[in-house]
Design a protein around this motif. Structure first.
Motif, mmCIF file in Angstrom:
data_model
loop_
_atom_site.group_PDB
_atom_site.id
_atom_site.type_symbol
_atom_site.label_atom_id
_atom_site.label_comp_id
_atom_site.label_asym_id
_atom_site.label_seq_id
_atom_site.Cartn_x
_atom_site.Cartn_y
_atom_site.Cartn_z
ATOM 1 N N LEU A 100 6.585 11.710 1.705
ATOM 2 C CA LEU A 100 6.430 10.244 1.602
ATOM 3 C C LEU A 100 5.011 9.844 1.184
ATOM 4 O O LEU A 100 4.781 8.690 0.815
ATOM 5 N N LEU A 101 4.091 10.810 1.198
ATOM 6 C CA LEU A 101 2.688 10.503 0.876
ATOM 7 C C LEU A 101 2.496 9.847 -0.513
ATOM 8 O O LEU A 101 1.794 8.829 -0.611
ATOM 9 N N PRO A 102 3.132 10.379 -1.583
ATOM 10 C CA PRO A 102 2.891 9.776 -2.909
ATOM 11 C C PRO A 102 3.204 8.286 -2.979
ATOM 12 O O PRO A 102 2.602 7.563 -3.765
ATOM 13 N N TYR A 103 4.135 7.826 -2.151
ATOM 14 C CA TYR A 103 4.513 6.407 -2.191
ATOM 15 C C TYR A 103 3.366 5.480 -1.821
ATOM 16 O O TYR A 103 3.303 4.346 -2.267
ATOM 17 N N HIS A 104 2.441 6.000 -0.998
ATOM 18 C CA HIS A 104 1.299 5.173 -0.596
ATOM 19 C C HIS A 104 0.432 4.821 -1.805
ATOM 20 O O HIS A 104 -0.130 3.736 -1.883
ATOM 21 N N TYR A 105 0.339 5.766 -2.753
ATOM 22 C CA TYR A 105 -0.613 5.579 -3.849
ATOM 23 C C TYR A 105 -0.127 4.583 -4.910
ATOM 24 O O TYR A 105 -0.914 4.121 -5.718
ATOM 25 N N PHE A 106 1.170 4.262 -4.898
ATOM 26 C CA PHE A 106 1.676 3.243 -5.828
ATOM 27 C C PHE A 106 1.029 1.881 -5.551
ATOM 28 O O PHE A 106 1.022 1.002 -6.398
ATOM 29 N N PHE A 107 0.526 1.710 -4.334
ATOM 30 C CA PHE A 107 -0.036 0.414 -3.942
ATOM 31 C C PHE A 107 -1.520 0.308 -4.266
ATOM 32 O O PHE A 107 -2.114 -0.752 -4.146
ATOM 33 N N LYS A 108 -2.113 1.436 -4.664
ATOM 34 C CA LYS A 108 -3.566 1.431 -4.933
ATOM 35 C C LYS A 108 -3.814 0.996 -6.379
ATOM 36 O O LYS A 108 -4.023 1.823 -7.273
ATOM 37 N N ILE A 109 -3.732 -0.302 -6.611
ATOM 38 C CA ILE A 109 -3.912 -0.825 -7.957
ATOM 39 C C ILE A 109 -4.971 -1.940 -7.924
ATOM 40 O O ILE A 109 -5.180 -2.548 -6.879
ATOM 41 N N LEU A 145 -7.191 -2.494 -2.508
ATOM 42 C CA LEU A 145 -6.067 -2.328 -1.571
ATOM 43 C C LEU A 145 -6.552 -2.434 -0.126
ATOM 44 O O LEU A 145 -7.589 -1.878 0.236
ATOM 45 N N VAL A 146 -5.787 -3.160 0.683
ATOM 46 C CA VAL A 146 -5.997 -3.166 2.131
ATOM 47 C C VAL A 146 -4.751 -2.519 2.735
ATOM 48 O O VAL A 146 -3.634 -3.007 2.525
ATOM 49 N N ALA A 147 -4.937 -1.380 3.434
ATOM 50 C CA ALA A 147 -3.789 -0.613 3.915
ATOM 51 C C ALA A 147 -3.838 -0.452 5.425
ATOM 52 O O ALA A 147 -4.870 -0.064 5.973
ATOM 53 N N ASP A 148 -2.720 -0.759 6.102
ATOM 54 C CA ASP A 148 -2.709 -0.548 7.550
ATOM 55 C C ASP A 148 -1.704 0.522 7.957
ATOM 56 O O ASP A 148 -0.731 0.765 7.238
ATOM 57 N N GLY A 149 -2.009 1.213 9.059
ATOM 58 C CA GLY A 149 -1.107 2.254 9.539
ATOM 59 C C GLY A 149 -1.713 3.060 10.653
ATOM 60 O O GLY A 149 -2.440 2.516 11.509
#
Ligand code: DC
Length: 224
Positions: free
Chosen positions: A112-121, A125-129
């Motif tokens: 599932l890791l690669p899916y996180h990088y689709f949001f880095k545009i 990016l502000v990412a929570d988790g």
């Protein structure tokens, strides 16, 4: 796939610490993209529940990975994201608990890791988790850790649930939340913890506005 020149702010913390709300407001102030990474694990949990896959499968590693591959190859994560009806069903405590149980497995996290990088545009990016600053974006420009007293977190979650006409006892909810915290903090792969390069905020006695003030002062000092 990874754009190295896009700035990233990570916000990690336990459930109901307020990290999701803070992430949303910070991303709005800066005009950056947002990633609530729990959604990625919750989507897979929802897929298993929807297909009536027995909870014993969560312990059967090979079968679990087989279902995860089906989930990935059918592009279901992006499909779920577009459907607001599904999004409502994904944000329940049952799905959160299933997601927590699934997320202890190394291969589940890896696939599932690669899916996180689709949001880095661009522009950022502000990412929570739970592992945004430690595993997913270890080179993030700014890393924040938000925590607060368990009783306060339980009260906050109770209020959120009551808004959706869901009523649970304080002690039952506290038990369930502590169980999830324990699992997320003590798992072998990508556990939740505050690393030495994170700016730690205890939001127990703070309002949302006060937390935002703290975060934004730190962000502006570090970014500009
Ligand atoms: O943030 P959330 O409540 O939506 O997350 C649900 C579960 O997903 C959480 O209990 C553990 C897992 N998770 C994870 O392992 N790593 C993340 N970065 C985000 C969530």
């Amino acid at each position: 796939m990874i754009n190295k020149y896009v700035p990233v702010i990570t916000i990690d913390g336990p459930s109901a610490s307020g990290k999701g709300t803070i992430c949303k407001i910070v991303s709005k102030i800066l005009g950056w993209n947002i990633l609530s990474s729990g959604l990625i694990y919750r989507s897979f949990a929802f897929f298993l529940k929807k297909n009536k896959i027995e909870t014993c499968v969560y312990q059967n590693y090979d079968l679990l990975i087989k279902y995860l591959n089906i989930f990935i190859y059918r592009g279901l994560f992006f499909y779920f994201l577009k459907d607001s009806n599904i999004l409502n069903q994904i944000y329940t405590s049952e799905i959160g608990n299933i997601a927590s149980r699934l997320s202890v497995h190394y291969l589940v996290r890896k696939l599932l890791l690669p899916y996180h990088y689709f949001f880095k545009i661009p522009p950022g990016l502000v990412a929570d988790g739970r592992d945004m600053g430690t595993v997913v974006f270890p080179d993030a420009n700014i890393k924040i850790f938000i925590d607060s007293n368990i009783n306060i977190r339980v009260k906050r979650r109770m209020l959120q649930l009551q808004k959706n006409n869901i009523y649970v006892s304080f002690s039952r909810l506290k038990y369930v939340m502590k169980d999830r915290d324990n699992r997320d903090c003590n798992r072998f792969h990508a556990p939740l913890f505050c690393s030495s390069d994170m700016f730690a905020i205890d939001s127990t006695l703070l309002s949302v506005e006060q937390v935002i003030d703290n975060v934004m002062q730190y962000v502006y000092k570090k970014l500009y």
